[in-house]
Design an enzyme around this catalytic site. Structure first.
Site, PDB file in Angstrom:
ATOM      1  N   ASP A 195       7.001   9.746  -1.283  1.00  0.00           N
ATOM      2  CA  ASP A 195       6.350   9.000  -0.208  1.00  0.00           C
ATOM      3  C   ASP A 195       7.309   8.718   0.950  1.00  0.00           C
ATOM      4  O   ASP A 195       7.518   7.582   1.349  1.00  0.00           O
ATOM      5  CB  ASP A 195       5.789   7.681  -0.763  1.00  0.00           C
ATOM      6  N   GLU A 445      11.516   7.485 -10.140  1.00  0.00           N
ATOM      7  CA  GLU A 445      10.161   7.722 -10.648  1.00  0.00           C
ATOM      8  C   GLU A 445       9.975   9.123 -11.232  1.00  0.00           C
ATOM      9  O   GLU A 445       8.995   9.821 -10.915  1.00  0.00           O
ATOM     10  CB  GLU A 445       9.124   7.424  -9.562  1.00  0.00           C
ATOM     11  N   TYR A 498       3.931  -2.078  -8.638  1.00  0.00           N
ATOM     12  CA  TYR A 498       3.315  -2.684  -7.465  1.00  0.00           C
ATOM     13  C   TYR A 498       2.072  -3.466  -7.861  1.00  0.00           C
ATOM     14  O   TYR A 498       0.944  -3.077  -7.555  1.00  0.00           O
ATOM     15  CB  TYR A 498       3.007  -1.603  -6.421  1.00  0.00           C
ATOM     16  N   GLU A 534      11.683  -1.879  -7.653  1.00  0.00           N
ATOM     17  CA  GLU A 534      10.722  -1.828  -6.547  1.00  0.00           C
ATOM     18  C   GLU A 534       9.546  -2.751  -6.826  1.00  0.00           C
ATOM     19  O   GLU A 534       9.009  -2.759  -7.940  1.00  0.00           O
ATOM     20  CB  GLU A 534      10.180  -0.407  -6.322  1.00  0.00           C
TER      21      GLU A 534
END
Length: 656
Positions: A195, A445, A498, A534
């Protein structure tokens, strides 16, 4: 046949990797000269459907302008956002650069000349005066070659660079190339799962530098503290390259001196012919992270003078050294014997116009903001950052989790493993002497639930340890802990999640307990320290909605607050060692309907101005600094509201 092919693809071998040589940062000295080739270069974009045309037609044999029309292009910079052309912004494949430069006559006399690139993304082919000089694969990392024999001394020279940004399933990072029909026929599409925008070009400085015929090629330092951190030890190992080293190696020796910040010599030693030894610094000033000491980031200067027989001075090289120790257990990470609680960011090297290109003004601004907000660390997500930024981190006492370019790693195979290991070898070789580097991150990730992930990351982690056993190894993992196969090979568990954004969007009541539960699950599975690498929420600057609603500044603030509550509960468990916001600043991504001009999870805008959450985060980070490290807090941390003394209510700094 199909089954045999599948079985073969699952076999991964732990092959030897070619190791780096040299790559010391270019520094002037009594025996070395350095000049930069930064500036405006000539630039050509290849035809996407014919990316090797320039090779076949020999564009490197003469000025690019004699083969194709050129445009001016700044170096260092990403080329994507310099012009107004969509075709260049989204270009897939090769581009070409060239420029002219003079080399003085004096450089051709009894010395050697080297060409060094700080970074070209992704693959680079370099020619000098039409002759091949060097090829390098791997963005974000330096490469160099000797060009003594390729240069015209006292005359004009030409350097030509072909850069290829194509990412496939065996590059690091991975991507895919496909042909897709469009209104004019067919177009080339580069896709990737990560991303952030795939910026490309000559991203960091280009240097020419000289060395003597026999010179200091490599220096490795390791430091230690003893006697209650009052005595420092600097172990050194020097590698020499050149004719004198080959012909009479046993006659070479080095004199090493360490100078403090005031220029006073505090240690010295003369080596034997092995060029390996140690120096002792009494009354040492250890390197401490920001806010852990009143004088963080203390650096000494190590001066190395290489001699041949009869006291003949051959070479001089100087580098900064921070004296500190690292250690870790299954519950704690310590620096200089003191437990660390990380509070920081994931970041990107990203800015308007110049993309991922080195920008000293932006770098200085970023470090000022890091210190303003009270952070003591960041991760170089998701690739190695510039050497200049690593030097800045050393100087300012900012701890670095140093990450290689492996992101969203999947489809594990032999070629990918070899390149992944090579990226880590180049990274460790480049950054091993930086005191700010406290951890290696071997991936972001990765798909660690896949078949082969266990073996793959066992090889990657163990290889990294073989390169440097003085720092712990981590990876930022996003799969659930129950599915993960890589964590057992790490020293520190880092996880990305998230809550209230990608998971249970908008549900602020589904954050705190989920963070506590997941962190606890990681610790129970692996019995290792855990940090959250994160968390966050996209936020459009200036959007205010009450009650808090996704994309608003109020929502980002609330998401942070719910995480803070979880972190404080986890800190009482002792094995939870840090919190990293995603992201430091907004950054560009590929075009998608989920991204309005890029990823907006920054607490600062892309122009490096604070959103509302930045002020909340600043208050938390300094409050943690006061609690954990007994630091002083800024006078402007809280805005004056009311004279509480008038209501007979007493408050002081302990209320933090």
């Amino acid at each position: 046949m199909g089954l045999k092919r599948i079985f073969k693809s699952l076999i991964i071998l732990n092959k030897e990797i070619e190791t780096s040589r040299g790559m010391l940062y270019p520094r002037e000295s009594e025996t070395r000269e350095v000049r930069t080739l930064d500036g405006i270069w000539n630039f050509v974009r290849s035809d996407e459907t014919n990316p090797t045309q320039g090779i076949r037609d020999g564009w490197f044999k003469d000025d690019l302008s004699k083969s194709m029309p050129t445009i001016p292009m700044p170096v260092p910079a990403s080329y994507n956002d310099i012009t107004t052309e969509q075709t260049l912004r989204d270009h897939v494949g090769t581009v070409w650069y060239d420029r002219k430069f003079f080399v003085p006559r004096s450089w051709g006399q009894d010395q050697r000349v080297w060409l060094r690139f700080g970074s070209v993304h992704y693959e680079a082919f370099v020619w000098i005066n039409g002759r091949s000089a060097v090829k390098h694969e791997m963005g974000h990392l330096p490469f160099e070659t000797e060009v003594t024999h390729l240069l015209n001394y006292g005359a004009e020279n030409r350097i030509t660079v072909m850069c290829d940004n194509a990412l496939i399933q065996t590059t690091v990072p991975q991507g895919k190339i496909s042909e897709v029909a469009n209104d004019d026929g067919v177009t080339i599409i580069q896709s990737y799962t990560f991303d952030f925008f795939n910026y490309a070009g000559i991203h960091r400085s280009v240097h020419l530098y000289t060395t003597p015929k026999t010179f200091i090629e490599e220096v490795e330092v390791k430091t230690n503290l003893s006697q209650n951190n009052s005595v420092g030890t600097v172990d050194y190992s020097i590698t020499v390259n050149g004719t004198a080293a080959n012909e009479a190696e046993n006659t070479l020796f080095a004199r090493l001196q360490i100078y403090n910040r005031e220029g006073v010599q505090v240690a010295n030693v003369t080596s034997d012919s092995k060029l390996v030894g140690s120096l002792q610094v009494d009354n040492v000033k250890p390197w401490w992270p920001y806010l852990m000491h009143s004088d963080p980031g203390y650096l000494y200067e190590l001066e190395i003078r290489l001699y041949a027989a009869k006291e003949q001075l051959l070479d001089v090289y100087r580098l900064k050294v921070g004296i500190r120790t690292l250690s870790w257990t299954n519950t704690t990470f310590l620096i200089n014997g003191k437990p660390i609680y990380f509070r920081g960011f994931g970041r990107h090297e990203d800015a308007d116009v110049r993309g991922r290109g080195l920008d000293n003004a932006l770098m200085a601004r970023d470090f000022n903001l890091l210190k303003w907000i009270g952070a003591n660390a960041y991760r170089t997500s998701h690739y190695p950052y510039s050497e200049e930024s690593m030097q800045f981190a050393d100087q300012h006492g900012i701890m670095i989790i140093d990450e290689c370019p492996s992101v969203d790693t999947e489809n594990f195979n032999q070629v990918l493993l070899d390149r992944h290991k090579s990226s880590l070898e180049q990274l460790v070789h480049r950054d091993r002497n930086h005191p700010s580097v406290v951890m290696w991150s071997i991936a972001n990730e990765p798909r660690t639930g896949q078949v082969n992930a266990d073996t793959y990351f066992q090889f990657v982690a163990n290889y990294t340890r073989s390169l440097d056993s003085t720092r712990p190894i981590t990876a930022a993992i996003a799969v659930p802990s129950n599915d993960d196969k890589a964590g057992r090979h790490l020293d520190i568990i880092s996880f990305n999640r998230y809550n209230a954004w990608y998971s249970n969007t908008g549900r602020l009541d589904m954050v705190t307990q989920r963070v506590i539960s997941e962190a606890t699950g990681w610790n129970k599975k692996y019995d290792k320290p855990v940090l959250m690498s994160e968390y966050g929420a996209d936020t459009l600057e200036g959007l205010h909605l009450q009650p808090a609603f996704v994309w608003s500044e109020e929502f980002q603030t609330e998401v942070f607050s719910r995480h803070f509550k979880a972190f404080d509960a986890l800190r009482r468990q002792k094995w939870f060692i840090g919190e990293f916001v995603w992201n430091f600043a907004d950054f560009k991504t590929a075009q998608t309907y989920t991204r309005v001009g890029g990823n907006k999870k920054g607490v600062f805008t892309r122009a490096r101005q604070p959103k509302a959450a930045a002020h909340l985060l600043r208050q938390r980070y300094f409050a943690l600094g006061r609690e954990v490290d007994q630091c002083n807090v800024p006078n402007d941390l809280f805005t004056y509201i009311v004279d509480v003394g008038a209501s007979n209510v007493n408050h002081d700094s302990a209320d933090l």
